[in-house]
Design a protein around this motif. Structure first.
Motif, PDB file in Angstrom:
ATOM      1  N   ALA A  75       0.845  -1.203   0.000  1.00  0.00           N
ATOM      2  CA  ALA A  75       0.000   0.000   0.000  1.00  0.00           C
ATOM      3  C   ALA A  75       0.879   1.251   0.000  1.00  0.00           C
ATOM      4  N   ASP A  76       0.403   2.303  -0.684  1.00  0.00           N
ATOM      5  CA  ASP A  76       1.150   3.556  -0.642  1.00  0.00           C
ATOM      6  C   ASP A  76       0.887   4.267   0.683  1.00  0.00           C
ATOM      7  N   LYS A  77       1.605   5.369   0.902  1.00  0.00           N
ATOM      8  CA  LYS A  77       1.527   6.054   2.192  1.00  0.00           C
ATOM      9  C   LYS A  77       0.117   6.567   2.491  1.00  0.00           C
ATOM     10  N   ASP A  78      -0.557   7.066   1.452  1.00  0.00           N
ATOM     11  CA  ASP A  78      -1.911   7.593   1.673  1.00  0.00           C
ATOM     12  C   ASP A  78      -2.867   6.483   2.090  1.00  0.00           C
ATOM     13  N   ARG A  82      -4.992   5.929   5.627  1.00  0.00           N
ATOM     14  CA  ARG A  82      -6.438   5.713   5.684  1.00  0.00           C
ATOM     15  C   ARG A  82      -6.770   4.426   6.451  1.00  0.00           C
ATOM     16  N   LEU A  83      -5.946   3.413   6.274  1.00  0.00           N
ATOM     17  CA  LEU A  83      -6.155   2.170   7.004  1.00  0.00           C
ATOM     18  C   LEU A  83      -5.956   2.381   8.499  1.00  0.00           C
ATOM     19  N   GLU A  84      -4.932   3.123   8.853  1.00  0.00           N
ATOM     20  CA  GLU A  84      -4.693   3.413  10.271  1.00  0.00           C
ATOM     21  C   GLU A  84      -5.847   4.203  10.871  1.00  0.00           C
ATOM     22  N   GLN A 113     -14.238  -2.614   9.104  1.00  0.00           N
ATOM     23  CA  GLN A 113     -13.894  -1.219   8.828  1.00  0.00           C
ATOM     24  C   GLN A 113     -12.723  -1.116   7.855  1.00  0.00           C
ATOM     25  N   LEU A 114     -11.759  -2.012   7.981  1.00  0.00           N
ATOM     26  CA  LEU A 114     -10.597  -1.983   7.084  1.00  0.00           C
ATOM     27  C   LEU A 114     -10.988  -2.390   5.665  1.00  0.00           C
ATOM     28  N   VAL A 115     -11.875  -3.376   5.543  1.00  0.00           N
ATOM     29  CA  VAL A 115     -12.363  -3.755   4.215  1.00  0.00           C
ATOM     30  C   VAL A 115     -13.129  -2.582   3.597  1.00  0.00           C
ATOM     31  N   ALA A 116     -13.926  -1.881   4.404  1.00  0.00           N
ATOM     32  CA  ALA A 116     -14.646  -0.707   3.901  1.00  0.00           C
ATOM     33  C   ALA A 116     -13.668   0.362   3.429  1.00  0.00           C
ATOM     34  N   ALA A 117     -12.555   0.522   4.143  1.00  0.00           N
ATOM     35  CA  ALA A 117     -11.545   1.504   3.732  1.00  0.00           C
ATOM     36  C   ALA A 117     -10.916   1.101   2.394  1.00  0.00           C
ATOM     37  N   LEU A 118     -10.726  -0.198   2.177  1.00  0.00           N
ATOM     38  CA  LEU A 118     -10.205  -0.663   0.892  1.00  0.00           C
ATOM     39  C   LEU A 118     -11.210  -0.394  -0.224  1.00  0.00           C
ATOM     40  N   TYR A 119     -12.491  -0.661   0.041  1.00  0.00           N
ATOM     41  CA  TYR A 119     -13.526  -0.392  -0.959  1.00  0.00           C
ATOM     42  C   TYR A 119     -13.569   1.105  -1.302  1.00  0.00           C
ATOM     43  N   SER A 157      -2.678  -7.592   8.899  1.00  0.00           N
ATOM     44  CA  SER A 157      -1.992  -7.691   7.611  1.00  0.00           C
ATOM     45  C   SER A 157      -2.980  -7.368   6.497  1.00  0.00           C
ATOM     46  N   VAL A 158      -2.594  -6.452   5.633  1.00  0.00           N
ATOM     47  CA  VAL A 158      -3.486  -6.008   4.559  1.00  0.00           C
ATOM     48  C   VAL A 158      -2.789  -6.179   3.214  1.00  0.00           C
ATOM     49  N   ALA A 159      -3.414  -6.964   2.326  1.00  0.00           N
ATOM     50  CA  ALA A 159      -2.979  -7.076   0.931  1.00  0.00           C
ATOM     51  C   ALA A 159      -4.012  -6.325   0.098  1.00  0.00           C
TER      52      ALA A 159
END
Length: 354
Positions: A75-78, A82-84, A113-119, A157-159
């Motif tokens: 993931a990039d910094k942005d 957002r994930l944090e 919440q993290l999956v929603a952030a990915l979406y 862990s996020v892919a």
């Protein structure tokens, strides 16, 4: 909530000055009251001057501390930021949870919440894995107990996967004649969940601007094509009929006159519905400065006359208020002033300040 609100300012507070001896006595009384409380933190007028919020954790049953590591190497910094921000585990890391059950519940909610952030970032093939003490939460029993040394290690862990773009876009039903591009839905464009939801809101608003209060999205078909990393969107819309305002019902008034509140909405029975007028009515009521909150809702259906009922829900502010202010001058020294006021003298937002 106190019976009145206070204000402290570094400038001159308008109004009549209070005797300095009285102001000093009030300040000392506040300090003594604060010292009488068995708390490490000290507050005056709702402002925390010193102390820690850790005392709040003392009320947690079976407190369990944990530490969080968030890994998202692709993931990039942005996106990492957002994930944090989306992770309650990360944001609340300094505060214990209530036992092992509390940690499990927090971890499961965090994954959603993290999956929603990915979406929201148009990542529709991302994978979020959360482990507690090295074991995936999917493999742990609901009554798992974490008895290792605290803080308990939690690893996220996020892919993120590929970023999708919009593919085929179709508007159906009463929106069939509308151009999707006018609402931000463009092939090859932003496929984030927020962009799709924003487009839906804009479509509904456009139809409501025609005087159709019951306009809504009736069906949503979203298909992620992983082979092409595109998102196909089909929205079906029901516009509903053009309608006028029906009865306006006001709820929540106590000291403020209910008929006056209804009058101040400006929503006249028989006048064609307009969402902008609803927004203006809300702003107008808030502008009276007697309500903490104002919610205006259209009815779910038309009345027998084909009009739309309007429900106004308000929460009143405390009518009385006072404030303190101070100044300092190298020629006149310290100056202290105060004022007292009333927002609703006779029930129709009449104001007095002295």
């Amino acid at each position: 909530m106190p019976a009145h609100e206070t204000q402290m300012s570094g400038g001159v507070a308008p109004g009549r000055g209070l005797p300095r001896d009285l102001l000093f006595a009030l300040f000392c009384a506040a300090i003594l009251a604060g010292e009488a409380r068995p708390a490490a933190a000290f507050e005056i007028f709702g402002i925390k001057l010193w102390g820690s919020s850790k005392d709040e954790d003392a009320d947690i049953v079976d407190p369990l501390r944990y530490s969080v590591t968030l890994n998202a190497p692709d993931a990039d910094k942005d996106l990492v930021k957002r994930l944090e921000n989306a992770s309650a585990l990360k944001n609340d890391e300094d505060h214990p949870v209530s036992g092992s059950l509390g940690l499990m519940a927090k971890a499961r909610g965090d994954r959603e919440q993290l999956v929603a952030a990915l979406y929201a970032d148009a990542r529709y093939e991302g994978v979020v894995t959360i482990t507690i003490e090295g074991k995936s939460i999917d493999e742990l029993p609901p009554d798992a107990e974490f008895k290792g040394p605290q803080p308990i290690p939690v690893v996220i862990s996020v892919a993120p996967g590929a970023k999708f773009t919009l593919g085929n876009i179709r508007l159906k039903g009463d929106a069939a004649g509308l151009a999707s591009a006018d609402f931000g839905l463009i092939a090859g464009g932003d496929a984030g969940s927020g962009a799709v939801l924003k487009a839906e809101a804009l479509i509904v608003r456009a139809l409501k601007d025609e005087g159709r209060p019951l306009a809504k999205i009736t069906d949503r078909e979203i298909v992620a094509e992983h082979a092409s990393s595109t998102l196909d969107v089909t929205l079906t819309v029901a516009a509903g009929p053009v309608a006028a305002y029906g009865d306006t019902t006001v709820e929540g008034t106590e000291k403020v006159d209910r008929d006056f509140t209804e009058y101040m909405t400006g929503l006249k029975r028989g006048q064609q519905y307009s969402p902008q007028e609803i927004d203006d009515a809300r702003d107008r009521l808030l502008g009276l400065e007697v309500f903490n909150s104002v919610t205006i809702k259209e009815g779910d259906s038309l009345d027998a006359n084909g009009n739309i009922p309007i429900d106004v829900q308000v929460s009143e502010r405390k009518p009385r208020f006072f404030g303190l202010g101070g100044t300092f001058s190298n020629t006149e020294g310290l100056g202290l002033e105060g004022y007292w006021g009333h927002r609703n003298l006779f029930g129709q937002a009449e104001k007095l300040r002295i």
